[in-house]
Design an enzyme around this catalytic site. Sequence first.
Site, short mmCIF file in Angstrom:
data_model
loop_
_atom_site.label_atom_id
_atom_site.label_comp_id
_atom_site.label_asym_id
_atom_site.label_seq_id
_atom_site.Cartn_x
_atom_site.Cartn_y
_atom_site.Cartn_z
N GLU A 154 7.81 5.54 0.09
CA GLU A 154 7.15 4.33 0.61
C GLU A 154 7.53 4.08 2.07
O GLU A 154 6.69 3.72 2.89
CB GLU A 154 7.50 3.11 -0.24
N TRP A 180 5.41 6.25 3.95
CA TRP A 180 4.02 5.76 4.12
C TRP A 180 3.95 4.89 5.38
O TRP A 180 3.00 4.95 6.16
CB TRP A 180 3.57 4.93 2.90
N TRP A 184 -22.51 -2.70 4.46
CA TRP A 184 -21.70 -3.74 3.81
C TRP A 184 -22.56 -4.98 3.58
O TRP A 184 -23.49 -5.23 4.36
CB TRP A 184 -20.50 -4.11 4.68
N ASN A 212 2.38 -5.10 -3.76
CA ASN A 212 1.57 -3.97 -3.28
C ASN A 212 0.46 -3.57 -4.25
O ASN A 212 -0.68 -3.34 -3.85
CB ASN A 212 2.47 -2.76 -3.01
N TRP A 218 -14.34 -4.04 4.88
CA TRP A 218 -12.86 -4.06 4.81
C TRP A 218 -12.26 -4.82 5.99
O TRP A 218 -11.17 -5.38 5.87
CB TRP A 218 -12.31 -2.63 4.76
N TRP A 228 -5.96 -1.17 3.91
CA TRP A 228 -7.36 -1.57 3.75
C TRP A 228 -8.29 -0.37 3.78
O TRP A 228 -9.21 -0.25 2.98
CB TRP A 228 -7.76 -2.61 4.81
C1 LIG Z 1 -4.56 -3.75 1.47
C2 LIG Z 1 -3.11 -3.57 1.86
C3 LIG Z 1 -2.61 -4.24 2.97
C4 LIG Z 1 -1.27 -4.07 3.34
N1 LIG Z 1 -0.80 -4.72 4.46
C5 LIG Z 1 0.48 -4.53 4.85
C6 LIG Z 1 0.97 -5.18 6.01
O1 LIG Z 1 0.27 -5.91 6.71
N2 LIG Z 1 2.27 -4.97 6.36
C7 LIG Z 1 3.09 -4.16 5.61
O2 LIG Z 1 4.27 -4.01 5.96
N3 LIG Z 1 2.63 -3.51 4.53
C8 LIG Z 1 1.36 -3.68 4.12
N4 LIG Z 1 0.91 -3.04 3.01
C9 LIG Z 1 1.80 -2.08 2.31
C10 LIG Z 1 2.64 -2.66 1.18
O3 LIG Z 1 1.86 -3.44 0.33
C11 LIG Z 1 3.82 -3.50 1.66
O4 LIG Z 1 4.54 -2.80 2.65
C12 LIG Z 1 4.78 -3.82 0.52
O5 LIG Z 1 4.12 -4.51 -0.50
C13 LIG Z 1 5.95 -4.63 1.04
O6 LIG Z 1 6.80 -4.99 -0.01
P1 LIG Z 1 8.26 -4.41 -0.12
O7 LIG Z 1 8.97 -4.60 1.17
O8 LIG Z 1 8.87 -4.99 -1.33
O9 LIG Z 1 7.99 -2.87 -0.32
P2 LIG Z 1 8.79 -1.69 -1.05
O10 LIG Z 1 7.97 -1.25 -2.20
O11 LIG Z 1 10.19 -2.04 -1.32
O12 LIG Z 1 8.71 -0.52 0.03
C14 LIG Z 1 9.67 -0.42 1.11
C15 LIG Z 1 8.98 -0.43 2.44
O13 LIG Z 1 8.12 0.70 2.56
C16 LIG Z 1 6.98 0.34 3.35
N5 LIG Z 1 5.79 0.48 2.52
C17 LIG Z 1 5.69 0.37 1.18
N6 LIG Z 1 4.43 0.62 0.78
C18 LIG Z 1 3.72 0.88 1.88
C19 LIG Z 1 2.36 1.21 2.11
N7 LIG Z 1 1.47 1.34 1.14
N8 LIG Z 1 1.97 1.39 3.40
C20 LIG Z 1 2.84 1.29 4.42
N9 LIG Z 1 4.15 0.98 4.26
C21 LIG Z 1 4.58 0.78 3.01
C22 LIG Z 1 7.17 -1.11 3.75
O14 LIG Z 1 7.76 -1.14 5.02
C23 LIG Z 1 8.10 -1.64 2.68
O15 LIG Z 1 8.85 -2.74 3.09
C24 LIG Z 1 -0.43 -3.20 2.60
C25 LIG Z 1 -0.95 -2.53 1.48
C26 LIG Z 1 -2.27 -2.72 1.11
C27 LIG Z 1 -2.80 -2.00 -0.09
#
Ligand SMILES: Cc1cc2nc3c(=O)[nH]c(=O)nc-3n(C[C@H](O)[C@H](O)[C@H](O)COP(=O)(O)OP(=O)(O)OC[C@H]3O[C@@H](n4cnc5c(N)ncnc54)[C@H](O)[C@@H]3O)c2cc1C
Length: 487
Positions: free
Chosen positions: A297, A300, A329, A364, A382, A405
Amino acid sequence: MITLDRPCLENIIMPTQLIWFRQDLRIQDHSALWHATQQGQPCIAVVILSPEQWQIHHDASCKINFYLRQLKILQQHLLEKNIPLIVAQVNLWKNVANYMLQLTEQLGVTHVYANAEYAVHEKQRDDAVLKVLSQQGKKFQLFQDHTLFPAKSIRTQSNQPYKVFTPFKKVCFERLQYSIPKCYPDIETQQRITLQNDIRQVSIDDMLTQYPVSEYMLQQWPVGESIAHEKLYEFTQHQVKQYKNQRDLPAIHGTSRISAYLNIGIISARQCLQALFQPYHGEFVLSDKGIETWLSEILWREFYQHIMVDYPKVSKSKPFKDETARLAWRDAPHDFEKWAQGQTGIPIVDAGMRELKNTGWMHNRVRMICAMFLTKNLLIDWREGERWFMQHLIDGELAANNGGWQWSASTGTDSAPYFRIFNPVTQSERFDPEGTYIKQWVPELASLSAKQVHAPFEHKIGHIEYPKPIVDLKSSRVRAIDAFKNL
Ligand SMILES: Cc1cc2nc3c(=O)[nH]c(=O)nc-3n(C[C@H](O)[C@H](O)[C@H](O)COP(=O)(O)OP(=O)(O)OC[C@H]3O[C@@H](n4cnc5c(N)ncnc54)[C@H](O)[C@@H]3O)c2cc1C
């Protein structure tokens, strides 16, 4: 110019180093700060607040509040190191270059240090600053800090950027096996300096009053490096092993919730990895699926940052897949409003959208469900959803938000194939089987059984104050597939 504060000597004027803080509000493991403080000359710091620019970027009020609260702590921590922080206001970034020129002239600064930022507007701002400062013989030096690996450094064998996550991750794993990026040492306290008092500054407290948040939000999102490290430590030492099994369950606190801290740089990605591998004395050991999944993650996040550098079109609201720009759209403001307010009649979607509005965060898995519902079932652009998320997320960040997105809308790099559309009811049954998460955010459904709560419209139940679905899930799925097929 600044003066050295030495009571017995005449004030001595020295050329100074200026550290420009942006999305990196910390003093530990900070590339630009560390490099600046190694030069043996006094440093001062600046942060530029740009309310009109924040509005253009749709930054959420809660995110700005979070930023300003952390800024107050940073200012205090810098002062403990005898580094004064100038808090300036320049409403639009197009005026930042002029401001930086004036400020460096006024202070007698010859060298400005900052950490690089990758989105288009940020780069334009920095290019303009570089131009004006170098015309005056001043240096503006940017450091790669925001990512684990420098931008443009992860390449295919034919020296192309990766467009797909899995091979990108493979290269990252190989590099990490070789060496996990180390954190910078702590900086030393410098000799005390006093800022001349004709430097224009704004009050952080005054600005905070323009971005109020609820008491609940303040409790949910405390600021400070030590708090962020406590969260990181608690997660990496005690919870990460369950991450693989719990990360998709929105009713459980099964993820780290550090995204908001990472995005404004209260902690760094390097610190995350160091904390993750601390039990293995900093060695890259993937002995556990939880650790491996969490690392993925973090990668990602890395992937989307690198994509933004290599494909600037994604930060210009353009789809990654060019052909999807032609997608028809729907213009459906009424449906959009129902989605945004959590009134679609699809419980898991409504729960997610209400969680977002109330906490500035959304799980997420639910982000994916809500995004797919908007872009596929409602066939709404989107970009509208991306904007709404930015306007409400405390962790709103261009690269990750855009990546998420475009993934959901099947317009992005490595995105979900257009015909694989989540059924929100099936997702809900799978990831919130008891409906605990739904009931927390949609209390109208609290009396329903675990069987009924995912799709009340499919069951015979008495009257509840909850809307009927605004769209038929089956026919809207076919409509979306047809729209993509016809491209
Ligand atoms: C539609 C959509 C919009 C999103 N918008 C954002 C946003 O504006 N800012 C944001 O930081 N994340 C975004 N995410 C990714 C993800 O949802 C969040 O990073 C995550 O939910 C943050 O929670 P956490 O810190 O507990 O993550 P954890 O699950 O603990 O993951 C650790 C870290 O990994 C990174 N990470 C995890 N999943 C993703 C992912 N899919 N993409 C990129 N980085 C990721 C984040 O930095 C996160 O803090 C988005 C995902 C989706 C599907």
